[in-house]
Design an enzyme around this catalytic site. Sequence first.
Site, mmCIF file in Angstrom:
data_model
loop_
_atom_site.group_PDB
_atom_site.id
_atom_site.type_symbol
_atom_site.label_atom_id
_atom_site.label_comp_id
_atom_site.label_asym_id
_atom_site.label_seq_id
_atom_site.Cartn_x
_atom_site.Cartn_y
_atom_site.Cartn_z
ATOM 1 N N GLY A 20 -7.056 0.009 4.349
ATOM 2 C CA GLY A 20 -7.934 -0.797 3.512
ATOM 3 C C GLY A 20 -9.237 -1.119 4.228
ATOM 4 N N CYS B 95 -4.512 -10.816 10.633
ATOM 5 C CA CYS B 95 -5.541 -10.318 11.536
ATOM 6 C C CYS B 95 -6.168 -11.465 12.322
ATOM 7 C CB CYS B 95 -6.625 -9.611 10.753
ATOM 8 S SG CYS B 95 -5.990 -8.766 9.327
ATOM 9 N N GLN C 83 -5.076 -6.932 -1.775
ATOM 10 C CA GLN C 83 -3.949 -7.823 -2.081
ATOM 11 C C GLN C 83 -3.533 -7.749 -3.555
ATOM 12 O OE1 GLN C 83 -2.027 -9.705 -0.085
ATOM 13 N NE2 GLN C 83 -3.157 -9.318 1.807
ATOM 14 N N THR D 189 -7.996 16.334 9.054
ATOM 15 C CA THR D 189 -6.811 16.858 8.363
ATOM 16 C C THR D 189 -6.077 15.710 7.685
ATOM 17 O OG1 THR D 189 -6.669 18.604 9.999
ATOM 18 C CG2 THR D 189 -4.672 18.174 8.708
ATOM 19 N N SER E 242 -4.823 -0.599 -0.055
ATOM 20 C CA SER E 242 -4.039 -0.304 1.152
ATOM 21 C C SER E 242 -2.564 -0.221 0.780
ATOM 22 C CB SER E 242 -4.277 -1.407 2.184
ATOM 23 O OG SER E 242 -3.523 -1.135 3.325
ATOM 24 N N ALA E 243 -1.910 0.879 1.160
ATOM 25 C CA ALA E 243 -0.527 1.141 0.703
ATOM 26 C C ALA E 243 0.492 0.135 1.236
ATOM 27 C CB ALA E 243 -0.118 2.555 1.112
ATOM 28 N N HIS E 244 0.242 -0.397 2.446
ATOM 29 C CA HIS E 244 1.305 -1.222 3.044
ATOM 30 C C HIS E 244 1.437 -2.611 2.417
ATOM 31 C CE1 HIS E 244 -0.896 -3.878 6.057
ATOM 32 N NE2 HIS E 244 -1.844 -3.018 5.804
ATOM 33 N N ASN F 164 -6.319 -13.024 0.506
ATOM 34 C CA ASN F 164 -5.097 -12.769 1.276
ATOM 35 C C ASN F 164 -4.458 -14.038 1.833
ATOM 36 O OD1 ASN F 164 -7.722 -12.257 2.568
ATOM 37 N ND2 ASN F 164 -6.567 -12.278 4.465
HETATM 38 N N1 PLP Z 1 -8.555 -6.708 2.798
HETATM 39 C C1 PLP Z 1 -7.609 -7.637 2.563
HETATM 40 C C2 PLP Z 1 -7.835 -8.648 1.499
HETATM 41 C C3 PLP Z 1 -6.429 -7.657 3.327
HETATM 42 O O1 PLP Z 1 -5.504 -8.587 3.098
HETATM 43 C C4 PLP Z 1 -6.256 -6.671 4.338
HETATM 44 C C5 PLP Z 1 -5.068 -6.702 5.208
HETATM 45 O O2 PLP Z 1 -4.545 -7.740 5.574
HETATM 46 C C6 PLP Z 1 -7.265 -5.715 4.515
HETATM 47 C C7 PLP Z 1 -8.403 -5.764 3.726
HETATM 48 C C8 PLP Z 1 -7.137 -4.647 5.539
HETATM 49 O O3 PLP Z 1 -6.220 -3.641 5.129
HETATM 50 P P1 PLP Z 1 -5.600 -2.674 6.206
HETATM 51 O O4 PLP Z 1 -4.569 -3.442 6.957
HETATM 52 O O5 PLP Z 1 -4.987 -1.555 5.425
HETATM 53 O O6 PLP Z 1 -6.711 -2.187 7.056
#
Ligand code: PLP
Length: 390
Positions: free
Chosen positions: A69, A323, A177, A235, A197-199, A149
């Site tokens: 993301g 983060c 999110q 790749t 973002s997939a996770h 988030n």
């Molecule tokens: N943007 C938001 C609102 C998020 O919550 C996050 C991850 O916590 C990100 C961006 C970043 O995504 P990624 O962990 O895939 O880099």
Amino acid sequence: MIYLDNAATTKVRKEVVEAMMPYIESNYGNPSSVYRIGRENKEAIEVARDKVAEILNAKASEIYFTSCGTEADNWAIKGIAEAYKKKGNHIITSKIEHHAVLDACKYLEKNGYEVTYVDVDEDGVVKLDELKKAIKDTTTLITIMYANNEVGTVQPISEIADIAMENGIKFHTDAVQAVGHLKIDVVEQKIDALSISAHKFNGPKGVGVLYLKRGIGISKYLHGGAQERNKRAGTENVAYIVGLAKALELAEKEREEEYEKISNLRDYFIKSIEEKIDHVKLNGHREKRLPGNVNFSFRFIEGESILLMLDMEDIAASSGSACASGSLDPSHVLLSLGLNHETAHGSIRFSLGRFSTKEEVDKVLEVLPKIIERLRGMSPLYDNYLQEEK
Ligand code: PLP
């Protein structure tokens, strides 16, 4: 363990792992190669692209796979800013964005751009009157997150998109999110660029998507090969791209049902905390909030201490964005909502996901009041409060 940190990341679903495994174990061909196992992998990527496009109501040619993301945010913001540099150098964002957006904007500020960081109200909703007032002739991009988030507040995305469109400004939204949890239609909502973002929806970590509306000619992000229609060299991460599409497909199929289940559990959790514990404050908008987000400030004590004591009970939560943890500064999001440092420091985010159960929430509701009581028993701030009350 009781895992209530689904906004940080989620458990990968079994079906997703199964879909990915052939591309890890046996289908090792390079998608750019002409022979069969290469062509098959190229085909797998295009099937994944079609699926993602269909779910967002985009065209396949508007979907770019990225490494996360953060990359999608950086690419969209820096790319659009650069593409429209001749028109102007002004960007509008909000004060509560993820650092992937805020730091990309700060980078641009150091490189000749001007950025306005719009305020939010006490629920975390972007102030639309301020947003409108911030627009200048030189504004080329508005980037506002779909949902926050930390506190879970969902922004009035369609209204923001309308404001952008009426003023001939491109609109990007960090929907990391929101995707997989809320209905998104990039055409109906007039979104020009969107990050995924997939996770965050039970897919693998390390893979994302940038949706970019056709006609926005941003430059190549990674230089080298001709992958991703000559925009992002390297790749392709075939297994992870397949995993992202599978996770999104499943999330979309079950979205309404899961929304109902998770948001009911969230509301029960919120109501019970408010009933069982004094001096608490729900952070974020009570209704316009992500289905899994429960963010509370517990006055007189430190969020970090609560987290440690929850960890001793094998309960995982967070005291801010994943983060940002590791830093002792209070969260920029909570401060922007108007919380003072003390209250911001006493905040905990529980985030529910598709695997969360009422039994798990009940276990937290059993131990949390005791943890808060113990910590307040050791808190000089609480002691002062009690003295003043006498
Ligand atoms: N943007 C938001 C609102 C998020 O919550 C996050 C991850 O916590 C990100 C961006 C970043 O995504 P990624 O962990 O895939 O880099």
